[in-house]
Design an enzyme around this catalytic site. Structure first.
Site, PDB file in Angstrom:
ATOM      1  CB  CYS A 153      90.473  25.146 -12.868  1.00  0.00           C
ATOM      2  SG  CYS A 153      89.464  24.611 -11.476  1.00  0.00           S
ATOM      3  CG  HIS A 192      87.650  26.038 -18.510  1.00  0.00           C
ATOM      4  ND1 HIS A 192      88.735  25.571 -17.790  1.00  0.00           N
ATOM      5  CD2 HIS A 192      86.619  26.105 -17.627  1.00  0.00           C
ATOM      6  CE1 HIS A 192      88.374  25.380 -16.535  1.00  0.00           C
ATOM      7  NE2 HIS A 192      87.100  25.690 -16.401  1.00  0.00           N
ATOM      8  CD  GLU A 205      85.536  28.169 -22.696  1.00  0.00           C
ATOM      9  OE1 GLU A 205      86.656  27.945 -23.200  1.00  0.00           O
ATOM     10  OE2 GLU A 205      84.944  27.333 -21.973  1.00  0.00           O
ATOM     11  CE  LYS A 225      88.080  21.510 -17.613  1.00  0.00           C
ATOM     12  NZ  LYS A 225      88.736  22.273 -18.708  1.00  0.00           N
ATOM     13  CG  HIS A 271      87.478  20.691 -13.952  1.00  0.00           C
ATOM     14  ND1 HIS A 271      88.806  20.971 -14.179  1.00  0.00           N
ATOM     15  CD2 HIS A 271      86.894  21.900 -13.669  1.00  0.00           C
ATOM     16  CE1 HIS A 271      89.011  22.259 -14.048  1.00  0.00           C
ATOM     17  NE2 HIS A 271      87.867  22.846 -13.743  1.00  0.00           N
ATOM     18  CG  PHE A 329      87.161  27.970  -8.008  1.00  0.00           C
ATOM     19  CD1 PHE A 329      86.175  27.945  -8.968  1.00  0.00           C
ATOM     20  CD2 PHE A 329      87.223  26.927  -7.096  1.00  0.00           C
ATOM     21  CE1 PHE A 329      85.254  26.912  -9.026  1.00  0.00           C
ATOM     22  CE2 PHE A 329      86.318  25.868  -7.145  1.00  0.00           C
ATOM     23  CZ  PHE A 329      85.328  25.864  -8.120  1.00  0.00           C
TER      24      PHE A 329
END
Length: 559
Positions: free
Chosen positions: A310, A448, A459, A479, A484, A544
């Site tokens: 991502c 994010h 985060e 998002k 996403h 990831f």
């Protein structure tokens, strides 16, 4: 003739010198197998052309292995050993200049610049020994003599909220959600039945019919967003004809590539190999979209894709900007594209329990920092930025949206799917340092924040550590409305960030109704758009595998 007669003795001398080289502290022979560091030997083995150590040593007496033997010393230095320096390095350099080159059929070595042995450099007849610390040289060379500034001059987007930057951002400002029930295939047997799906899309005018027929959607999204970024950047046919295409490149990545093409190929294979799409292999790879776009444009500069889950888009944007800063290119198309809303994509994320199951309320399923969040919503699309060197943009009177200040990428080195606060903090701190930006000047963060239980908090904690509770700081998550978009998320959010700088409006953050107990919402944007004079904006993207990346943008007058 004189050179050839000396070759054999000189080669023999070099071998003898290597064998007699000793380790300072214990006077240990460099070739004592009982005490030799494995690292040094592996370099010799990798550099040599012979199958084993003895044959390589023997061949060196006939000079066929001299270059390979010396290359052991030209690779990364082993800290345990002293490298040749002083009079010996001078001798080797003069040997190279005066005779060794003839052994390999080459012309005499030049009097300046890099010679055939890495690490030996001659300048105006003077010779320097091999660097003990190559990192020091990299540090010295990393900045060009003339600062090259990078600006954003074009934007392209294909998203669930629109297929051009203006429509996309206007819908964001109005708080429109692009999340709904999946229409593209029957998902009644899946526990998750919602996604941020692109339901009406056409690549007409952006891809040839034969490409549209066989290509994966991620490629069509990429080609469309890329060409729209060029149009938005004022690259007309006349302007394109004047460009130095060897200095224009494309770096647009993908997290998953052509999943549908691959899935279709497997189904066709069940019938017969003859039924398979002849392009199923290349159209599955993540680099093919950038390659096709470059073929259409004739751009011959750097062209590749980066795939870091991502965080893909940010990695591509940062790499593209670095090509410009280093003076290798003047213009780059960069970003990301993904299209994983299909049975195999949905099923895969369901299997790893990453997706929201709020099927009865699709528009409320993506809820960053809310205590009722239960996973992210799968999305699809593409985002592309046209980056350009500032003076190059000025010469063609381009519209400048914002300036790219810099960024950073790091790895948590911690867990496959769970992020770690320390890695995110390191990434943001490095980005600030490398961009020469004061953290107090950052007053907007496009987070994010994917609506995952762990990721959102990690985060948030990192932001607090880096920026504290700055009363001027505002933060939101794109998002919350588009889900996403995997490898495309960073680029689409970069488009939103740049539009915020240009328009002075930041979009709302939806569905934060019951904040997590550890989250202070005082600096998180509410459900209504806000006016903001952005000094510096930071866009985060994580993937990831612990991949972290962030980019800093600012109005062109920031510096």
């Amino acid at each position: 003739m004189g050179t050839s007669t000396m070759a054999s003795p000189l080669c023999t001398w070099l071998v003898a010198a290597c064998i007699s080289a000793t380790y300072d502290k214990g006077k240990i022979s460099m070739f004592d197998s009982s005490k030799r560091p494995r690292k040094f030997m592996s370099h010799c083995i990798n550099a040599g052309a012979a199958a084993d150590y003895k044959s390589r040593m023997l061949s060196s007496f006939y000079c066929s292995g001299v270059q390979n033997l010396i290359s052991c010393f030209a690779l990364e230095p082993c800290k345990e050993y002293n490298y040749f320096k002083g009079s010996l390095s001078s001798y080797l350099a003069s040997f190279v200049d005066n005779g060794l080159s003839s052994l390999f059929g080459s012309k005499a070595a030049p009097t300046s610049g890099r010679n055939m042995f890495t690490g030996l450099t001659s300048h105006s007849g003077k010779t320097e020994g091999m660097a003990l610390n190559p990192a020091e040289e990299v540090t010295k060379r990393k900045k060009p003599l003339v600062e090259r500034r990078v600006v954003v001059t074009g934007l392209g987007a294909v998203t669930p909220l629109g297929h051009d930057p203006d429509m996309f951002y206007n819908n964001l400002l109005e708080g429109v959600s692009g999340i709904s029930e999946i229409e593209g295939f029957n998902c009644s047997h899946f526990p998750t039945k919602i996604a941020a799906e692109i339901t009406s899309f056409s690549a007409d005018g952006c891809a040839l019919p034969k490409i549209r027929k066989r290509a994966d959607k991620f490629m069509l999204y990429l080609l469309t967003a890329g060409k729209k970024a060029l149009v938005d950047g004022g690259i007309t046919e006349d302007v394109a004809a004047e460009l130095d295409k060897s200095r224009c490149g494309v770096i647009i990545g993908s997290s998953l590539g052509g999943m549908q093409v691959f899935s279709d190929a497997i189904e066709a294979l069940r019938v017969s190999p003859k039924k398979m799409n002849p392009f199923c292999v290349p159209f599955t790879t993540t680099n093919i979209g950038s390659a096709l776009l470059a073929m259409d444009l004739g751009w011959m500069g750097p062209n590749y894709s980066i795939s870091t889950a991502c965080a893909t888009s940010n990695f591509c944007i940062l790499s593209a900007a670095n090509h410009i800063v280093r003076g290798e290119t003047d213009m780059m198309l960069c970003g990301g594209s993904d299209a994983a809303i299909n049975p195999i994509g949905l099923g895969g994320f369901v299997a790893c329990r990453a997706l929201s199951k709020r099927n009865e309320e699709p528009t409320k399923a993506s809820r960053p920092w809310d205590r009722d969040r239960d996973g992210f919503v799968l999305g699809e699309g593409a985002g592309v930025l046209l980056l350009e060197e500032l003076e190059h943009a000025k010469r063609r009177s381009a519209t400048i949206y914002a300036e790219f200040l810099g960024g950073s990428f790091t790895c948590d080195a911690y867990h496959l799917t769970e992020p770690h606060t320390d890695g995110i903090v390191l990434c943001m701190e490095k980005a600030l340092a490398q961009s020469d930006v004061d953290g107090r000047d950052v007053n907007y963060i496009n987070a994010h924040a994917a609506s995952t239980p762990s990721g959102d908090l990690k985060e948030y904690e990192a932001v607090i550590q880096c920026f504290g509770k700055n009363p001027e700081l505002r933060m939101n998550s794109t998002k919350s409305m588009v889900g996403h978009l995997l490898g495309a998320s960073g680029a689409v959010e970069a488009v939103a960030t740049v539009k915020a700088i240009k328009t002075g409006w930041i979009h709302p953050n939806l569905n934060l109704e019951n904040p997590d107990k550890n989250v202070d919402t005082s600096f998180i944007v509410g459900p209504v758009k806000e006016r903001l004079n952005i000094k510096v904006a930071l866009s985060n993207s994580f993937g990831f595998g612990g991949h972290n990346s962030c980019i800093l943008f600012a109005p062109i007058n920031y510096k």
